[in-house]
Design a protein around this motif. Structure first.
Motif, short mmCIF file in Angstrom:
data_model
loop_
_atom_site.label_atom_id
_atom_site.label_comp_id
_atom_site.label_asym_id
_atom_site.label_seq_id
_atom_site.Cartn_x
_atom_site.Cartn_y
_atom_site.Cartn_z
N TYR A 4 5.69 -1.61 -9.14
CA TYR A 4 4.49 -1.60 -8.33
C TYR A 4 3.31 -0.96 -9.03
O TYR A 4 2.20 -0.91 -8.49
N ASP A 5 3.51 -0.41 -10.22
CA ASP A 5 2.38 0.13 -10.97
C ASP A 5 1.53 -0.99 -11.59
O ASP A 5 0.41 -0.76 -12.04
N LYS A 6 2.11 -2.18 -11.66
CA LYS A 6 1.39 -3.30 -12.27
C LYS A 6 0.55 -4.03 -11.23
O LYS A 6 1.00 -4.29 -10.12
N LEU A 7 -0.66 -4.35 -11.57
CA LEU A 7 -1.48 -5.18 -10.72
C LEU A 7 -1.09 -6.63 -10.92
O LEU A 7 -0.57 -7.02 -11.97
N ILE A 8 -1.37 -7.44 -9.91
CA ILE A 8 -0.89 -8.82 -9.97
C ILE A 8 -1.52 -9.60 -11.12
O ILE A 8 -0.90 -10.51 -11.67
N PHE A 9 -2.74 -9.23 -11.54
CA PHE A 9 -3.34 -9.94 -12.67
C PHE A 9 -2.59 -9.64 -13.97
O PHE A 9 -2.57 -10.44 -14.88
N GLU A 10 -1.95 -8.48 -14.04
CA GLU A 10 -1.20 -8.15 -15.24
C GLU A 10 0.14 -8.88 -15.28
O GLU A 10 0.82 -8.88 -16.30
N LEU A 11 0.53 -9.49 -14.15
CA LEU A 11 1.77 -10.28 -14.10
C LEU A 11 1.51 -11.74 -14.46
O LEU A 11 2.45 -12.52 -14.58
N SER A 12 0.26 -12.10 -14.60
CA SER A 12 -0.11 -13.50 -14.80
C SER A 12 0.30 -14.01 -16.19
O SER A 12 0.07 -13.36 -17.21
N LYS A 13 0.93 -15.19 -16.20
CA LYS A 13 1.27 -15.91 -17.42
C LYS A 13 0.89 -17.37 -17.22
O LYS A 13 1.38 -18.02 -16.30
N GLU A 14 0.01 -17.87 -18.07
CA GLU A 14 -0.50 -19.23 -17.89
C GLU A 14 0.66 -20.22 -17.87
O GLU A 14 1.60 -20.15 -18.66
N VAL A 54 5.83 -12.33 -4.06
CA VAL A 54 6.54 -11.71 -2.94
C VAL A 54 6.92 -10.27 -3.28
O VAL A 54 6.73 -9.35 -2.48
N ARG A 55 7.45 -10.06 -4.49
CA ARG A 55 7.84 -8.70 -4.88
C ARG A 55 6.62 -7.78 -4.97
O ARG A 55 6.68 -6.61 -4.57
N SER A 61 3.47 -3.01 0.26
CA SER A 61 3.67 -2.65 1.66
C SER A 61 4.54 -1.41 1.78
O SER A 61 4.36 -0.59 2.69
N ASN A 62 5.49 -1.24 0.87
CA ASN A 62 6.36 -0.06 0.90
C ASN A 62 5.61 1.22 0.52
O ASN A 62 6.09 2.32 0.77
N MET A 63 4.45 1.07 -0.08
CA MET A 63 3.64 2.23 -0.44
C MET A 63 2.76 2.69 0.73
O MET A 63 2.18 3.77 0.68
N ASN A 64 2.65 1.88 1.77
CA ASN A 64 1.84 2.24 2.92
C ASN A 64 2.59 3.21 3.83
O ASN A 64 3.82 3.23 3.86
N PHE A 65 1.83 3.98 4.58
CA PHE A 65 2.40 4.91 5.55
C PHE A 65 1.91 4.52 6.93
O PHE A 65 0.75 4.17 7.11
N GLY A 66 2.79 4.59 7.91
CA GLY A 66 2.40 4.29 9.27
C GLY A 66 3.36 4.92 10.25
O GLY A 66 4.37 5.52 9.87
N VAL A 67 3.09 4.77 11.55
CA VAL A 67 3.94 5.40 12.56
C VAL A 67 5.34 4.80 12.58
O VAL A 67 6.27 5.40 13.12
N ASP A 68 5.51 3.61 12.01
CA ASP A 68 6.84 3.02 11.93
C ASP A 68 7.67 3.61 10.80
O ASP A 68 8.88 3.39 10.74
N THR A 69 7.02 4.33 9.88
CA THR A 69 7.75 4.87 8.73
C THR A 69 7.83 6.39 8.75
O THR A 69 8.68 6.96 8.05
N GLY A 70 7.00 7.07 9.51
CA GLY A 70 7.07 8.53 9.50
C GLY A 70 6.13 9.18 10.50
O GLY A 70 5.37 8.51 11.20
N PHE A 71 6.21 10.50 10.54
CA PHE A 71 5.42 11.33 11.48
C PHE A 71 3.97 11.38 11.04
O PHE A 71 3.66 11.57 9.87
N TYR A 72 3.09 11.21 12.00
CA TYR A 72 1.65 11.12 11.75
C TYR A 72 0.94 12.21 12.56
O TYR A 72 0.38 11.93 13.62
N PRO A 73 0.93 13.45 12.11
CA PRO A 73 0.33 14.54 12.90
C PRO A 73 -1.17 14.64 12.74
O PRO A 73 -1.73 15.72 12.54
N LEU A 74 -1.86 13.52 12.82
CA LEU A 74 -3.28 13.46 12.50
C LEU A 74 -4.11 13.88 13.70
O LEU A 74 -4.32 13.13 14.64
N GLY A 75 -4.59 15.12 13.69
CA GLY A 75 -5.33 15.67 14.82
C GLY A 75 -6.54 14.84 15.22
O GLY A 75 -7.25 14.31 14.39
N SER A 76 -6.76 14.74 16.54
CA SER A 76 -7.88 14.01 17.14
C SER A 76 -7.82 12.51 16.91
O SER A 76 -8.77 11.80 17.20
#
Length: 474
Positions: A4-14, A54-55, A61-76
């Protein structure tokens, strides 16, 4: 290097391709496109296979954080869990296939839902009527202030151009007032975090359009003198505006309308469980007292257009999908269970506060409601800041709380657990917060250089804010 460190343009092969489209039957239609609007060069798109695409996006998506993946104690911000049945209902064909320009006779079910939701929100908040048109909380604030201005104008009271805002207010409050063309006047807080009523008295005169408040306030403290404040503001001819961002702890316990508020907005994407964040969609319905009903904006569910209306704030009646999810949430809980939300949110917040107040500075020693504020670590001799604590939390898989807000304290850490979090989750968070306090004393450099385990380490936040890179190439 991880995948996931690679950007999709770096995966490109003509020569590689991840799709196959049929021949277009509209090729001849391109001749009608003016030459100045036609593309002369091929678009710069990567050559990638389907499996690589797809990969790539799955890993993102696995790098994102949300209430479905963990605790979100974000005040206000009340990052409340969104029950999946809400999504199932909103995804039903009978709902997602409708269009706002359909004949009114074909969407009577939707109109009934709007009417029933408005009635439910009125019952919950003590308001007389709601408009569902605003698309977000800040949009609701602006709409509420437009209603406030329109009310005074219809009475010929043109000099009411000042709005009082507490020094602990959400940042959108003074911003919304300024956008509405109103002058912002700040009222101070007392050492206990509540409004300084004596200072408020000195600000009241016949130029005051109203006051913007939230109760409990941004420190999570209930304004116990709210009835006196209401009498004072009403006594000088002003109105009370309620910022509904902190409505969650009041559900089933208290109503802004009963406290004397005349106008309020609700963040359905906070208090009523619909998804929050990610750029939207949101919903910020605005409720009013009986005498302000004629000032509600257009269009209206009943089709009426009184002369006192505040104009249009949207083309149609709000984000239907978000409103539908809030309606489902209210019906699922019912009158009996919705009243449990506020007390449980308050219990969770006080549990965390009391469990950590020996490790973190607690400037106001009192019972809080849905959220509370620490003023950094109890031991600040090592130079470890609130930002360092927030960054270190990421290493342990927790989203950071709100930091450096409210501005009443130099090292603010605002924590808000919602009623949906279990004791086990709260205990894990408490344990990690205590561990970070211990690390700050034993190895402050390690905490100051956090995070260590995240895909993106510690960026220069000042540089990022002033010179953001928002696209891959020029």
């Amino acid at each position: 290097m991880k995948y996931y460190d690679k950007l999709i343009f770096e995966l490109s092969k003509e020569g590689r391709c991840g799709y196959s489209l049929p021949e277009s039957p509209w090729e001849e239609s391109t001749v009608s496109i003016p030459s100045g609007l036609r593309r002369t060069d091929r678009p710069r798109l990567p050559y990638v296979s389907e499996v690589d695409v797809v990969r790539h996006y799955t890993n993102l998506s696995n790098m994102n954080f949300g209430v479905d993946t963990g605790f979100y104690p974000l005040g206000s911000c009340t990052m409340k869990y969104n029950p999946k049945i809400n999504e199932e209902i909103a995804g039903m064909a009978a709902f997602h296939g409708i269009h706002p320009l359909q004949p009114r006779s074909t969407v009577q079910g939707v109109m009934k839902l709007y009417s029933d939701l408005s009635a439910a929100l009125s019952a919950i908040t003590g308001m007389a009527a709601f408009t569902l048109n605003p698309f977000a909380g800040a949009h609701g604030e602006l709409t509420g202030l437009m209603i406030m201005r329109r009310y005074h104008m219809c009475r010929g009271d043109m000099k009411r151009t000042r709005v009082i805002v507490p020094d602990s207010a959400h940042g959108t409050n003074p911003a919304s007032a300024a956008v509405c063309g109103l002058e912002v006047v700040q009222v101070k807080s007392l050492p206990d975090g509540t409004i300084d009523v004596e200072h408020l008295k000195s600000l009241l005169d016949d130029t005051v359009a109203g006051i913007m408040m939230t109760n409990p306030n941004t420190l999570g403290l209930f304004e116990t003198r709210i009835e006196e404040i209401a009498d004072l503001v009403h006594g000088c001819g002003g109105l009370l505006y309620y910022d509904g961002a902190n409505m969650n702890p009041l559900l089933g316990v208290a109503r802004p309308g009963d406290m004397g508020f005349d106008i309020m907005h609700l963040n359905l994407h906070k208090t009523f469980s619909t998804p929050h964040g990610g750029g939207g969609p949101g919903a910020g319905p605005v409720g009013v007292a009986q005498r302000l009903k004629p000032c509600l904006p257009l269009p209206r569910i009943d089709g009426e257009e009184p002369e006192e209306n505040a104009g249009r704030v949207s083309g149609f009646m709000g984000n239907f999908g978000v409103l539908l999810k809030a309606y489902a949430y209210i019906l699922m809980l019912g009158k009996q269970n919705i009243r449990l939300a506020g007390p449980l949110a308050t219990l969770n917040a006080n549990y965390i506060k009391e469990s950590l107040k020996d490790c973190y500075r607690l400037p106001i020693q009192t019972v809080c409601k849905h959220e509370f504020v620490f003023d950094g670590l109890a031991d600040q001799s090592t130079g470890v800041t609130t930002l360092d604590v927030a960054k270190r939390l990421l290493d342990y898989g927790f989203h950071a709380p709100t930091v450096y807000f409210p501005l009443l304290f130099h090292q603010s850490i605002m924590i808000e657990p919602t009623e949906t979090e279990s004791k086990e989750t709260l205990d894990s968070f408490i344990e990690v917060m205590r561990m970070i306090a211990q690390e700050a004393a034993a190895d402050p450099d390690m905490v100051r250089s956090a995070p260590h385990n995240t895909p993106v380490r510690r960026p220069d936040e000042t540089e990022a804010a002033r010179h953001p890179v928002i696209k891959f190439f020029d």
